[in-house]
Write a protein that holds these residues in place. Structure first.
Motif, PDB file in Angstrom:
ATOM      1  N   VAL A   1     -18.145 -18.581   7.542  1.00  0.00           N
ATOM      2  CA  VAL A   1     -19.399 -18.085   6.996  1.00  0.00           C
ATOM      3  C   VAL A   1     -19.922 -19.074   5.963  1.00  0.00           C
ATOM      4  O   VAL A   1     -19.283 -19.305   4.938  1.00  0.00           O
ATOM      5  N   GLU A   2     -21.077 -19.656   6.239  1.00  0.00           N
ATOM      6  CA  GLU A   2     -21.706 -20.609   5.325  1.00  0.00           C
ATOM      7  C   GLU A   2     -22.438 -19.847   4.219  1.00  0.00           C
ATOM      8  O   GLU A   2     -23.068 -18.819   4.479  1.00  0.00           O
ATOM      9  N   GLY A   3     -22.352 -20.348   2.993  1.00  0.00           N
ATOM     10  CA  GLY A   3     -23.077 -19.759   1.879  1.00  0.00           C
ATOM     11  C   GLY A   3     -22.305 -18.691   1.124  1.00  0.00           C
ATOM     12  O   GLY A   3     -22.808 -18.133   0.156  1.00  0.00           O
TER      13      GLY A   3
ATOM     14  N   LYS B   1     -21.090 -10.999  13.991  1.00  0.00           N
ATOM     15  CA  LYS B   1     -21.838 -12.196  13.591  1.00  0.00           C
ATOM     16  C   LYS B   1     -23.288 -11.855  13.243  1.00  0.00           C
ATOM     17  O   LYS B   1     -23.837 -12.373  12.274  1.00  0.00           O
TER      18      LYS B   1
ATOM     19  N   CYS C   1     -25.167 -12.447   9.623  1.00  0.00           N
ATOM     20  CA  CYS C   1     -26.458 -13.152   9.523  1.00  0.00           C
ATOM     21  C   CYS C   1     -27.524 -12.254   8.909  1.00  0.00           C
ATOM     22  O   CYS C   1     -28.351 -12.718   8.117  1.00  0.00           O
TER      23      CYS C   1
ATOM     24  N   TYR D   1     -26.319 -14.640   5.468  1.00  0.00           N
ATOM     25  CA  TYR D   1     -25.358 -15.745   5.556  1.00  0.00           C
ATOM     26  C   TYR D   1     -25.432 -16.355   6.942  1.00  0.00           C
ATOM     27  O   TYR D   1     -25.875 -15.723   7.887  1.00  0.00           O
ATOM     28  N   GLN D   2     -24.990 -17.595   7.067  1.00  0.00           N
ATOM     29  CA  GLN D   2     -24.976 -18.264   8.356  1.00  0.00           C
ATOM     30  C   GLN D   2     -23.558 -18.302   8.892  1.00  0.00           C
ATOM     31  O   GLN D   2     -22.602 -18.512   8.141  1.00  0.00           O
ATOM     32  N   VAL D   3     -23.450 -18.104  10.188  1.00  0.00           N
ATOM     33  CA  VAL D   3     -22.155 -18.178  10.861  1.00  0.00           C
ATOM     34  C   VAL D   3     -22.058 -19.542  11.516  1.00  0.00           C
ATOM     35  O   VAL D   3     -22.949 -19.930  12.291  1.00  0.00           O
ATOM     36  N   ALA D   4     -21.002 -20.286  11.189  1.00  0.00           N
ATOM     37  CA  ALA D   4     -20.801 -21.616  11.777  1.00  0.00           C
ATOM     38  C   ALA D   4     -20.179 -21.468  13.152  1.00  0.00           C
ATOM     39  O   ALA D   4     -19.331 -20.615  13.383  1.00  0.00           O
TER      40      ALA D   4
END
Length: 64
Positions: free
Chosen positions: A6-8, A52, A56, A60-63
């Protein structure tokens, strides 16, 4: 389910927001959040795409 990156996600508040988002689509799932690696593990009968999408939806962004 494989860990989700999880980005961020940078603090305890972020981790709580991610847990809450996952609980909204998989209330019985067991969720582990590792801030250092930005990884989330979800155990239980869950749909990965729903998890996911919920992450989002929480901002948050999912890599991957």
């Amino acid at each position: 389910m494989a860990p989700i990156t999880v980005e961020g996600m940078t603090c305890g508040g972020c981790a709580a927001a991610v847990r809450k988002a996952i609980a909204s689509v998989a209330p019985a799932a067991h969720v582990e959040v590792d801030l250092a690696s930005r990884q989330v593990r979800v155990d239980g009968d869950v749909d990965e795409q729903s998890i996911k999408a919920a992450i989002c939806g929480a901002g948050y962004q999912v890599a991957g």
